[in-house]
Design a protein around this motif. Structure first.
Motif, mmCIF file in Angstrom:
data_model
loop_
_atom_site.group_PDB
_atom_site.id
_atom_site.type_symbol
_atom_site.label_atom_id
_atom_site.label_comp_id
_atom_site.label_asym_id
_atom_site.label_seq_id
_atom_site.Cartn_x
_atom_site.Cartn_y
_atom_site.Cartn_z
ATOM 1 N N UNK A 117 0.988 -1.449 -0.036
ATOM 2 C CA UNK A 117 0.382 -0.046 -0.088
ATOM 3 C C UNK A 117 0.450 1.210 0.020
ATOM 4 N N UNK A 119 1.435 3.200 -1.991
ATOM 5 C CA UNK A 119 0.735 5.028 -2.476
ATOM 6 C C UNK A 119 -0.514 5.118 -1.650
ATOM 7 N N UNK A 120 -0.714 4.980 -0.774
ATOM 8 C CA UNK A 120 -1.520 5.113 0.289
ATOM 9 C C UNK A 120 -0.088 5.694 1.509
ATOM 10 N N UNK A 122 2.619 6.442 1.699
ATOM 11 C CA UNK A 122 3.600 7.896 1.639
ATOM 12 C C UNK A 122 3.040 8.916 2.125
ATOM 13 N N UNK A 421 10.375 6.774 -3.355
ATOM 14 C CA UNK A 421 9.375 6.941 -3.457
ATOM 15 C C UNK A 421 8.485 5.637 -3.475
ATOM 16 N N UNK A 422 8.387 5.332 -4.748
ATOM 17 C CA UNK A 422 8.418 3.463 -4.496
ATOM 18 C C UNK A 422 9.958 2.310 -4.727
ATOM 19 N N UNK A 424 12.259 -0.629 -5.326
ATOM 20 C CA UNK A 424 12.291 -1.466 -5.976
ATOM 21 C C UNK A 424 13.266 -2.733 -5.312
ATOM 22 N N UNK A 425 13.380 -4.054 -4.784
ATOM 23 C CA UNK A 425 13.898 -4.768 -4.317
ATOM 24 C C UNK A 425 13.712 -6.122 -5.500
ATOM 25 N N UNK A 427 11.862 -8.617 -3.800
ATOM 26 C CA UNK A 427 10.769 -9.250 -4.084
ATOM 27 C C UNK A 427 9.786 -8.502 -4.121
ATOM 28 N N UNK A 428 10.101 -7.579 -4.456
ATOM 29 C CA UNK A 428 8.605 -5.847 -4.565
ATOM 30 C C UNK A 428 9.070 -5.409 -6.177
ATOM 31 N N UNK A 429 8.247 -5.410 -6.918
ATOM 32 C CA UNK A 429 7.839 -4.078 -8.421
ATOM 33 C C UNK A 429 6.557 -3.464 -7.956
ATOM 34 N N UNK A 430 6.320 -3.418 -6.969
ATOM 35 C CA UNK A 430 4.479 -3.832 -7.415
ATOM 36 C C UNK A 430 4.400 -2.739 -5.879
ATOM 37 N N UNK A 431 3.580 -1.375 -5.969
ATOM 38 C CA UNK A 431 2.985 -0.340 -6.997
ATOM 39 C C UNK A 431 3.826 -0.424 -7.798
#
Lengths: 431, 431
Positions: A117, A119-120, A122, A421-422, A424-425, A427-431
């Motif tokens: 989440x 995007x929220x 933040x 902000x977003x 990238x790791x 195991x993580x590319x979303x959102x």
């Protein structure tokens, strides 16, 4: 009535203003409604009194949920108890949208839920503070460099060859031209720029396809690389020190409220703005061995070694003159000892570890070529890089700062993933 | 003796200085040697007189080749004929490196040769001027936004989904998470940032895997996307106009010598800093049809249409309120006409064409969802984007500027490939 924003409230005390934003929090008590109102520029408490608003509007306002959007009119005044804080007596409310039940509540959430989440997430105070700190650090770096004769020189992201090895590169198909790789560093390209502009830097995203899962690694992160013609090893470290001390002062000056939200010990940050320590790699090894580290004379610093070297230091620590085997091929050999290179790491204090890597660069064509051959590098893809040593080669140096690591240290937070902000790791590319 | 650089010469007239740089050009005539010396900050003529240098040093200096690196000491004075220019009487020369025969000479080279030697071509006066203009434009954009309440918010490059279609995306393998794509625009991500910070922008590289081969297309280019909460269509255009006019003024103010090297008609640039024209898409179509264009009522502007619309205009031209079919799914419908969206293009004058695209965004969850379904978009990857319309949705708008197109217009050069240090195009990824 003036349209304004929370940060500019002090200029409008006692006069009716209009603010557009969101409900951070809300509670009511009889005829009073207390809204913690935020608008991106800051937060303020706004109080509605039922007889002032009228029954209908008061009831509408009572139904406001967390993160609902609204426009309020009201009169700001000094807070009765908290100096430097303000409070708004609401004269009108326009509900823009009643928010659905907000998924991020007051209970503790695990990192996976928060990252899904993002995007929220933040919007929460701490994330807001980190984002604003990031902005301040970014421009502090740019301003210092711009004031010291550097020009932006955006190096390419899509590259035909690798800067340092190929195992940690993201690869893609580039039309009919074969494979391309995402840049891990713009440094080599920057060396072309100094021959035109004298001093240059880039500041953009770089990519490491490392399967690392630590609290200091991101797959995509922002890197500032600087490079300067006719600058040698010592001056290179002076520039790094001047830059970091300027960033510290700027952040302390401009981000007081953000650092407070982050509960950063600003006194420790303030103490770091003093002459940095310097030690050679050999001195660091001796110090660490005396403390029980297993590091060898030709060894790289381990994570724990970096902690040991800086845990008791008020100021950042330079470690310079490294064994050539463990540093990149382009570093210049130490004229005083050909087993060493004129490279430096800069370690942040408080046990944080590396925030800068830099070096003087090898400017002799034949020495560079022999070094590349010794490392079994392909020569043809780097012909342009070798060319720089044929047509007016000059002594030159540079360094790189990982923006997110610097912010992690300055903000005092635990995990690097909150500094972008977003994130990238692995195991993580979303959102 | 003071170490300084060419741009600071006026502060040292009549005193001995030392400069470090390269030979732009050299010629000799009897006992005189004329060197056009450059050091990244500028260019100056330096003159050596044989009796002053001594025979040996004079002979060494005579052997200097184009692009050789050297350190000169000398005394600067006003140029005898050219006001505002200076000349240095050389007192000493230290050759750093005699350059090999420089491959870029005075004869005309084809673009392919120059692009293959981009690492050297960057040193020529025109490329130097464009790079410095790029720096100025980049920071003019940042400064304007920073002064208007915007914060940097770096959107991710590696994304799990496409902003607008998937046919022009670069694709790569992302660990065990499947495919990732290189971002074409950070806009959707920026919309999360305004809910935290109010006004945000990103400014980084984006990628289009288009097989376009025109003088306005790059595969990798730099894009600034801005987004602001509680800003509607008209104010959005005001911000765009204010920004572009500020960039024009800044460039005219700070880049006079660069614009002169580029032979830019600065009077035309100056005239563009006046209130912009505005027309609706329907008005543009009527105008173009009257001029013989085949454009239809629902048609997009062709390249020639953009020329026709702006060729006779001193100022940039907004074209607004577009048919919804030819614009992106996220644009807000015009309340006055549901067949239209509140989008705008901004076309630069002199027949240049588009430099900005912007719009108010659809802030209604259900309308946005129905629009996405109508376009057969997958919903799940965009769930986070739809969420923004559930938790405190607000009216908001934004716009994007392609940095290189803006520079192409402002510098007046023919081909966009010269506006970025290492252009990436369909047939070009080296160096």
């Amino acid at each position: 009535m003036t349209d304004t924003c929370v940060k500019d409230i002090p200029a409008h005390l006692g006069k009716e203003i209009r603010l557009k934003g969101w409900v951070r929090n809300i509670r009511h008590s009889g005829k009073l409604l207390f809204i913690i109102f935020r608008d991106g520029s800051g937060e303020v408490q706004a109080v509605a009194f039922k007889p002032d608003l009228g029954d209908d509007l008061f009831e509408q306002a009572k139904r406001l949920t967390l993160e609902s959007s609204l426009i309020i009119t009201g009169i700001p005044k000094q807070h009765q108890k908290l100096t430097g804080s303000y409070e708004i007596s609401i004269t009108g409310i326009e509900v823009v949208q009643y928010a659905d039940e907000y998924p991020i509540g007051k209970k503790e959430h695990g990192p996976d839920f928060l990252l899904s989440n993002r995007h929220l997430w933040l919007r929460s105070s701490k994330q807001w503070a980190i984002l604003r700190l990031r902005h301040a650090v970014y421009f502090a770096i740019c301003n210092y460099l711009n004031d010291h004769g550097f020009f932006r020189f955006d190096s390419p992201i899509l590259t035909p060859n690798a800067c340092e090895g190929t195992t940690t590169l993201f690869e893609l198909d580039y039309f009919d031209e074969g494979k391309a790789y995402l840049s891990q560093s713009g440094q080599l390209y920057l060396e072309t720029g100094i021959m035109s502009l004298g001093r240059v830097y880039d500041f953009g995203p770089v990519f490491r396809a490392e399967r690392s899962k630590t609290r200091k690694h991101l797959t995509e992160f922002w890197m500032m690389d600087a490079e300067a013609a006719y600058v040698e090893h010592d001056e290179n470290m002076q520039i790094q020190e001047g830059l970091i001390r300027y960033v510290i002062r700027t952040v302390l000056d401009k981000c007081a409220s953000e650092l407070k939200i982050l509960e950063r010990d600003t006194e420790r940050l303030r103490r770091a703005d003093a002459p940095f320590k310097r030690m050679t790699h050999a001195e660091a090894v001796a110090f660490l061995q005396a403390k029980g580290s297993g590091i060898t004379r030709h060894g790289d610093l381990g994570a724990q070694d970096e902690v040991t070297l800086t845990a008791d230091s008020d100021v950042p620590v330079f470690v310079e003159r490294w064994p050539k085997e463990i540093k990149a091929f382009y570093m210049k050999r130490d004229p005083a000892n050909p087993d060493l290179v004129l490279g430096n790491d800069l370690l942040a204090p408080e046990g944080f570890g590396e925030i800068i890597g830099g070096s003087q660069r090898e400017d002799d064509h034949d020495l560079l070529l022999s070094r590349m051959k010794a490392e079994n590098m392909p020569i043809e893809p780097y012909q342009w890089f070798l060319d720089l040593r044929k047509y007016g080669s000059v002594p030159h140096s540079g360094f790189g700062i990982g923006l997110e690591r610097l912010i992690t240290w300055m903000s005092g937070i635990h995990h690097i993933r909150e500094t972008i902000p977003f994130p990238r790791m692995i195991y993580r590319i979303y959102p």
